[in-house]
Structures are given as C-alpha cells and as structure tokens.
Write a protein that holds these residues in place. Structure first.
Motif, PDB file in Angstrom:
ATOM      1  N   ALA A   1      13.737 -25.324 -59.678  1.00 35.77           N
ATOM      2  CA  ALA A   1      13.541 -26.481 -60.562  1.00 35.77           C
ATOM      3  C   ALA A   1      14.122 -26.193 -61.940  1.00 35.77           C
ATOM      4  O   ALA A   1      14.860 -27.001 -62.513  1.00 35.77           O
ATOM      5  CB  ALA A   1      12.064 -26.832 -60.663  1.00 35.77           C
ATOM      6  N   LYS A   2      13.784 -25.009 -62.461  1.00 40.72           N
ATOM      7  CA  LYS A   2      14.302 -24.615 -63.767  1.00 40.72           C
ATOM      8  C   LYS A   2      15.825 -24.596 -63.755  1.00 40.72           C
ATOM      9  O   LYS A   2      16.485 -25.089 -64.688  1.00 40.72           O
ATOM     10  CB  LYS A   2      13.777 -23.223 -64.153  1.00 40.72           C
TER      11      LYS A   2
ATOM     12  N   THR B   1      11.644 -35.943 -64.674  1.00 41.49           N
ATOM     13  CA  THR B   1      10.472 -35.890 -63.799  1.00 41.49           C
ATOM     14  C   THR B   1      10.678 -36.745 -62.552  1.00 41.49           C
ATOM     15  O   THR B   1      10.035 -36.528 -61.538  1.00 41.49           O
ATOM     16  CB  THR B   1       9.210 -36.361 -64.549  1.00 41.49           C
TER      17      THR B   1
ATOM     18  N   HIS C   1      13.144 -34.227 -60.010  1.00 34.99           N
ATOM     19  CA  HIS C   1      11.934 -33.568 -59.465  1.00 34.99           C
ATOM     20  C   HIS C   1      11.546 -32.311 -60.216  1.00 34.99           C
ATOM     21  O   HIS C   1      11.212 -31.302 -59.621  1.00 34.99           O
ATOM     22  CB  HIS C   1      12.138 -33.206 -57.977  1.00 34.99           C
ATOM     23  N   VAL C   2      11.604 -32.360 -61.526  1.00 32.65           N
ATOM     24  CA  VAL C   2      11.170 -31.212 -62.315  1.00 32.65           C
ATOM     25  C   VAL C   2       9.834 -31.573 -62.949  1.00 32.65           C
ATOM     26  O   VAL C   2       9.705 -32.643 -63.544  1.00 32.65           O
ATOM     27  CB  VAL C   2      12.218 -30.880 -63.410  1.00 32.65           C
ATOM     28  N   SER C   3       8.846 -30.681 -62.793  1.00 33.21           N
ATOM     29  CA  SER C   3       7.505 -31.024 -63.301  1.00 33.21           C
ATOM     30  C   SER C   3       7.443 -30.900 -64.816  1.00 33.21           C
ATOM     31  O   SER C   3       8.226 -30.183 -65.433  1.00 33.21           O
ATOM     32  CB  SER C   3       6.458 -30.101 -62.674  1.00 33.21           C
ATOM     33  N   ALA C   4       6.464 -31.614 -65.398  1.00 32.09           N
ATOM     34  CA  ALA C   4       6.254 -31.560 -66.843  1.00 32.09           C
ATOM     35  C   ALA C   4       5.922 -30.131 -67.264  1.00 32.09           C
ATOM     36  O   ALA C   4       6.289 -29.678 -68.345  1.00 32.09           O
ATOM     37  CB  ALA C   4       5.140 -32.508 -67.248  1.00 32.09           C
ATOM     38  N   GLN C   5       5.202 -29.444 -66.356  1.00 33.82           N
ATOM     39  CA  GLN C   5       4.843 -28.034 -66.571  1.00 33.82           C
ATOM     40  C   GLN C   5       6.099 -27.196 -66.859  1.00 33.82           C
ATOM     41  O   GLN C   5       6.165 -26.435 -67.813  1.00 33.82           O
ATOM     42  CB  GLN C   5       4.179 -27.507 -65.278  1.00 33.82           C
ATOM     43  N   THR C   6       7.085 -27.331 -65.991  1.00 32.39           N
ATOM     44  CA  THR C   6       8.337 -26.578 -66.108  1.00 32.39           C
ATOM     45  C   THR C   6       9.027 -26.882 -67.437  1.00 32.39           C
ATOM     46  O   THR C   6       9.490 -25.978 -68.132  1.00 32.39           O
ATOM     47  CB  THR C   6       9.282 -26.963 -64.943  1.00 32.39           C
TER      48      THR C   6
ATOM     49  N   LYS D   1       7.623 -27.896 -70.123  1.00 33.48           N
ATOM     50  CA  LYS D   1       6.832 -27.306 -71.194  1.00 33.48           C
ATOM     51  C   LYS D   1       7.144 -25.821 -71.364  1.00 33.48           C
ATOM     52  O   LYS D   1       7.266 -25.333 -72.492  1.00 33.48           O
ATOM     53  CB  LYS D   1       5.342 -27.499 -70.881  1.00 33.48           C
TER      54      LYS D   1
END
Ligand code: ADP
Ligand code: ZN
Ligand code: ZN
Length: 751
Positions: free
Chosen positions: A145-146, A165, A169-174, A176
């Motif tokens: 994802a990164k 997002t 498909h990259v999470s908000a977590q990533t 952050k």
C-alpha cells in the motif's frame, strides 16, 4: 425628552436571544449611540461583554433604572455590513411596519453559519530521488500500500484524499504514518458549495448564442455610457429602461456590470421568479464565469451561507436572485438591477411587506450605488416617477436580433360560440397551431390559471362547493379531487349536489391539465410540455421543462404566468393567449395593469428569433382598454388611460394607500379591534372601512380591512405609528387577545 435608554439585540445569530434588552446610555457615549450602533454590553449572570446592536432609543426605562446595566462601549470597527443591516432593518420597520427582529431577519436572510466542506489532499514533501528509494524499500518489505501511494505521489506530486482511500485502496492509517515520517503532508482546504451547476456541454451549446459579446447598437451604447458617466460624476438617480421584449436590455445590464467590475464594484441582479434563474445565469455565466453566483430558496443552507461568504470576501462580482438577493453583503456595491421591474413578486407577502424597488433605492443610497430598473411594461409607479423626472428614463424601441414585433389577432370568443365552436381553441388559433406543427416551429399557449382551477357549481340550484375554513370556492383537480388554494383543504370528488341532490354538479373546465388533454385530442402526435405550479413542484423541474423546450424536445409549451416572463426561445413563432380577460375579473385596482402586462409579455414571446411571430388573443371582452392597448403593443396609450383612472379614484401611484389587516380566530374580537382602530384613525385621517376582507376567512382566521389613502407617504407612516402605539398600550394593559395586525403600504393585490 432625552433618549437615555437603548433597546439592544444581543448577538443576533443566537435565535434564542431574539429579543431586545434595555440598557442605560452613559453620558460619555450619548453622542455615539444611535439606532443601528454596534455596541458591547455586559450580559447574563457573569456580565461578560457581548456584542449587540441598538435597535431603538427611548426616554423611558421599562424597569427601574437602577436595575439596568450600562452600555460598555461602542464598537466602531464593526459598523460596516452589519451596521448597515441594522440601519436598513430600522428603515424597513419604520417604512413598512413590523417588529425589529422580523425586519432584521429579513435583511439577514442568511443567519446560520454552516461548516464548510473540507477538501483534503496529500502532497509529497521529500525530493523525488529520496521517495524513489523509500518506495523500493517498501516494495521489498511487502508494504504494498505504501509503495503504491508513493509511486502515485512521485508521478503526480499531489493527490486528492478520496482518490487515495478509494481507488488506490490505501488506508488513512498508512497515510498518517507517512505523514508522521515527514514524507507527505495532508493539506485541507475549505471548498465552497457551488450552486452553479452548468455542464460543459450546455455551456458550449449556449455559448454561441450568449457568450460572444454583441456589437452594441447605438441606442444600447448611449444608455450604457450615460449610466456609467453619471456614475463617475457621482450622480445616483434611479434609471428606468423601458424597452420592448427583445430590445436588448439584458445586454445593457451585462455591459453596465462590466463597467462596474472595472471600477472595482459589484452588482446585484434581481429576477422576478426562480424559474428564470437558469436562463439568466447562463447568460451572465457566459460573460463573467465563476464570478457570478445565485441566491434563492432552492439552495441548501450550506450553499446559501457559502455564497454569502464568497460575496463578503469579494470572490464574486454578480449575485443573481429574487428579492432577498438585495441583502447580499457586497463590500463595494455599484449597481442593483431589477429586471421585469413591474412584477408582483418584488413585493414581499410577509412582514415587513417591503417592495424591492424602494428597498433597493435605500440600499443603493447607503452604499453609493445606482438602481437600474428594466421592463417592457413598467409599473405605473416607475413610469410615473420617470415622467416626473424623479427617475432617468431610457428607451429601447427596436428588437436587437433583427426580429420584428409580432402580428397580433384578437378573437372574440362570444363570436366563436355563435358560430358553433365550443372548443377552447378559436378557429384562428387552431389553424395557426396546425401550421406551426407542419413547419416544425414552436408555439406557446398561455392560460392565466392553475390546475383545473374552475370552481364546481350545481347547474340545477347554483350551489358552489366552498372551503369550510376559507371564504373561497374549491378548485377541481385531476380525478375530481377538490382543493382549497388558500389552505390546502381537500375534498373528494362530488357526484351529487350536497344542497339539492342533483347530479349536474360540474367544474368549470378550463385549466392547464384540461387544455393539455384537448391538445392531445385535437393535434395527435404534437409533443406538449405543461408548466404550472403543479408540474414544477420539485427543485429542478422548472429548468428541466425549459431546457427540454429550448432544446426542441416539444412543439408546444403550455402554461400559466410563469411561462410568459423573460424567456427567450428563438424558435417560438406563435403565442396563443387562451382567455385574456380571466385576470380582469379579480377584485383589485391593479387588475387592468396586470392584464395589460401579462398580455404584452406573453405576446413578446413570439418571434424572438429570425422568423416573424404571430399572437392570438382570445377574449370575451375585446373592447377592454387593457386588451386593446396590449394588442396594439401600446404602453403609453395604456399608461395614460390607466393613470387617469388611478387619479380619479386616488389609487397608487396617484396617492399612497395603507392597508391594515386585522386577523383574529374570533370574529367578534377581530371586528371589535378593527372598529377601534378605525375610530382612532378617523380623528386625523380619511379612512375606508373597516370591512370584512374580500377573502373574509383563511384557515379559520377572520380578516377585516381598513384602508387609509393619502398623497403623503409620511402621513401614512404616522398613521401606522399611531396604530402601533395604540396596540402596544393595549398589550401593556393586558387587553390584547389573539388578534394580529398587519400593515401593507401600497398593496399589490386585494385582501
Ligand atoms: P431583453 O432583455 O430586452 O428582452 P435581450 O438583451 O435578451 O433583450 O436581447 C434579445 C436578443 O437580442 C438576445 O438574443 C440577445 O442576444 C440579442 N441582442 C441583444 N443586443 C444585441 C446586439 N447589440 N446585437 C445583436 N444581438 C443582440
Ligand atoms: Zn344543487
Ligand atoms: Zn381553505
């Protein structure tokens, strides 16, 4: 007496504090505190300083003076827009009669702040080389994802958050964690909700007609340079442009506004009806692009708030809207344009019953702006002022697009009946519609009515179906359903007369739905669009219908008032007015003027393009002066005749008139109060009434009217003030019941 006390409205954006509090004006502020001043006052238990606005001054304390607090200071810096609003509200209260807070709410149509929409995006902070290495490291560690996000950021530099997002498909977590590492930054930007939704295709299609700046005619050019020249010399006389439909008034507005924009000024353009927004917007958008916005009741609260903010911040130059757009908080207003100045909708129907024309003049004088009125059929008020030299009169007499004025035929419907034609279409109109269908040209049919509109009466005994709550007849709608147009009461279809039992109880069938059915029968295959209050309930329906017609998706547009105003359909070569005199039979001193305007405007819809137009006026009353002058397209002839009648009977604009409405759920209480007011006023003013209103009851509320006429408007304001004082005293003595009193200066219609 000295005015030592001030009524103050605290922080008006809080709806709960919508009342005034009295404060003492300390000696040192005596000269500075005026109605409309923005002040700071100690408020509530903690005596925190709050901002407030002075809404009135008085010499009397409502409570023991030792219990009152003192005004702390005058907020000199906050006087501009807000201060202007207060002064304007105070003027409206005085001029038209209403409570201060109602007036304030009127001049502040947008009162709630709605949080803006945040647009977030990611921006790469580190050099591309470094990011490349980081991406490879992530890929090797299977941090896919990164790696994906970095690859895209390297390619684009900046990416919108929803794309990251969503599609990536990259999470908000990533995101952050990369933000923490200092690899990227999340930027948030406030984006305005934009009510202007014009698609590229529509714009391209219309650009040809509207976008290109026209070579102005000498007549247009002269008006524009006159208006701007006067403006530069500091002259601010209201201008009236009297120009037949299609004479190029809108083109003049556009150029005057361009001139204003060059001078760093903004403009407000009032239109009489929301239905006209889209057409007007298209033309202004083609010239001014994103610097144009709209304001009206179809906007969401958030959209409204954002347009207000954009105007305040100077991000737009032109605001288009109905009456309430007058209050747009521009910082350097240059011009207020009122198109179709004669329309009834410019008068507010709720308190304060202000007229946009006078209110615009007040606003313009406060901001050194100029008011420009335009109409093919000016109101008697405006034309009378133009003739007396109070307004500057400009005239445009030729159609700009080369089109000629249409040929008009008046058809006597009584003759048609004698000849055995019972159809709603005269033989003349029938023939011309047929011709249009064959030539693939468009027609507009106009009926000054709504729904099935006809009342239902018994042919045997004369009984009329009436609303049990209002003193009006019920109207028959689709399927026989009966509806009250004042309160919405519904009654199922009737088969037998409730009075005599006869089955010959029938509706007067001449509504738009009925005519639509008749059209389908008489002209099978013709494509018909119907536009009336029933078919335009939803938010975008006006625009959909107009667009469909403009795009040639129908042969005939059938509708009520709303189709005759301002629209420009070049392919329309026939206008049929189905029953011209319907609007003459309303109990109202403006009925002749209304009828003349409607007929002239409707006729003006024909032949706006290259082909000549024809108009058929069907009527039972072909000799009436309103109809004769409309058929001849003779405004001045009409004006002279109508003005004579107004002068004879002292109706506006020959004199001013104040209508006082007393409403009460109890008939006796209402009549009693109306009589008391009548006696009070008769001491000093000539009074008509009191009498029950022509609609004597609405939603179980009884209505009584008192009229006062006077040449001097100020004397009427004094009459209003006298009544207000009387009502306040009555309230103070605890004698007030549920009666309500409303004022209406120079009313537009009958009560
Ligand atoms: P009004 O507002 O008086 O009804 P418009 O400004 O809408 O008139 O003009 C009517 C039509 O004539 C429009 O299609 C407009 O684009 C066109 N028009 C206006 N002025 C000119 C001009 N100077 N030259 C050519 N066409 C013009
Ligand atoms: Zn009957
Ligand atoms: Zn009713």
């Amino acid at each position: 007496m000295e005015e030592r006390f001030a009524d103050i409205i605290i922080d008006i954006s809080h709806e709960k504090l919508d009342k005034t509090f009295q404060y003492i004006i300390p000696d040192e502020l005596r000269d500075k505190v005026k109605t409309g001043s923005c002040v700071s006052v100690p408020f509530g238990k903690g005596n925190y300083l709050r901002k407030g606005y002075v809404t009135g001054l008085s010499s009397r304390a409502e409570y023991a003076p030792e219990k009152l607090k003192k005004i702390a200071d005058v907020e000199e810096k906050s006087m501009d827009a807000e201060g202007g609003c207060i002064a304007l509200a105070a003027w409206m209260k005085e001029q038209y009669g209403s409570t201060m807070i109602t007036a304030l709410k009127t001049v502040l149509p947008v009162r709630r702040k709605i949080k803006g929409i945040e647009k977030k995006s990611c921006k790469l902070l580190i050099p591309v080389q470094e990011a490349q290495e980081l991406r490879e490291g992530c890929a090797n560690r299977k941090q896919t994802a990164k790696a994906r996000l970095l690859a895209e950021l390297i390619r684009m530099g900046e990416l919108p958050m929803p794309l990251i997002t969503g599609k990536l498909h990259v999470s908000a977590q990533t995101v952050k964690s990369l933000e923490k590492q200092g690899v990227l930054a999340v930027i948030s930007e406030n984006s305005y909700r934009n009510p202007v939704k014009i698609s590229r295709e529509t714009m391209d299609a219309r650009m040809e007609a509207y976008g290109a700046k026209k070579e102005l005619s000498p007549g247009q050019q002269e008006i524009i340079s006159h208006i701007l020249g006067d403006f530069d010399e500091g002259k601010r006389d209201t201008c009236l442009i009297h120009g037949i439909t299609g004479s190029g008034k809108t083109e003049v507005y556009l150029s005057v506004i361009e001139g204003m924009v060059r001078r760093g000024r903004q403009a407000i353009v009032l239109i009489p009806e929301i239905a006209l927004t889209y057409q007007t917007l298209l033309r202004f958008y083609a010239r001014f692009g994103e610097r144009v916005s709209v304001m009206n009741s179809t906007l969401s609260q958030g959209e409204k708030y954002d347009q207000w903010e954009r105007a305040k911040k100077g991000e737009i130059d032109v605001m288009i809207g109905p009456r309430s757009a007058l209050f747009t908080p521009f910082s350097k207003l240059g011009a207020i344009i009122i198109d179709e100045e004669h329309e009834n909708t410019y008068k507010s129907e709720s308190m304060p019953k202000y007229h946009a024309r006078e209110t615009a003049e007040k606003i313009a004088s406060m901001q050194q702006a100029v008011v420009i009125l335009g109409s093919a059929t000016p109101s008697l008020e405006a034309y009378c002022r133009a003739k007396s030299g109070k307004y500057r009169l400009y005239e445009l007499t030729d159609r700009q697009a080369g089109g000629k004025l249409p040929s008009v035929y008046t058809v006597d419907l009584r003759e048609e009946l004698k000849q055995g034609n019972r159809s709603i279409f005269s033989r003349k109109l029938h023939g011309l519609i047929q011709e249009r269908l064959e030539k693939k040209e468009q027609s507009i049919l106009f009926l000054n009515r709504r729904g099935y509109a006809g009342f239902v009466s018994c042919r045997a005994c004369g009984f009329v179906m009436k609303c049990p709550h209002c003193d009006v007849s019920l109207s028959e709608h689709m399927g026989g359903r009966l509806v009250c147009h004042y309160c919405g009461y519904e009654h199922p279809a009737v088969k037998n007369c409730p009075e005599c039992g006869s089955k010959y109880i029938l509706g007067f069938r001449a509504g738009t739905q009925q005519i639509e059915e008749a059209l389908h029968k008489e002209f099978p295959g013709a494509r018909v669009l119907r536009m009336d209050a029933d078919s335009t309930r939803t938010k975008d329906s006006y625009e959909e219908i107009l667009n469909a017609f403009a795009n040639g998706e129908a042969d005939i547009l059938l509708g009520t008032q709303m189709i005759v105003k301002g629209h420009d359909f070049p392919n329309v070569t026939l206008v049929g007015i189905l029953a011209a005199d319907l609007s003459l039979h309303i109990n109202d001193y403006r009925a002749g003027e209304r009828t003349f305007q409607l007929l002239t405007q409707a006729a003006g819809r024909a032949g706006r393009g290259k082909r000549a137009g024809e108009v058929v006026i069907q009527t039972y009353d072909p000799e009436h002066y309103s109809i004769v002058h409309a058929a001849n397209q003779d405004y001045k002839g009409f004006y002279a005749e109508e003005m004579m009648y107004r002068e004879m009977l002292l109706y506006p604009p020959a004199a001013h008139m104040l209508a006082i409405l007393v409403a009460s759920p109890k008939e006796e209480a209402g009549r009693g109060l109306a009589e008391e007011i009548g006696i009070l006023l008769k001491k000093e003013w000539p009074v008509i009434g009191p009498a029950p209103a022509s609609v004597g009851k609405i939603q179980d509320i009884f209505r009584f009217m008192i009229y006062v006429k006077h040449m001097d408007y100020r004397r009427l304001i004094e009459a209003k003030n006298t009544v207000e004082t009387f009502l306040a005293e009555r309230e103070g003595k605890g004698m007030a019941g549920k009666e309500a009193v409303q004022f209406d200066f120079d009313p537009m219609g009958a009560y």
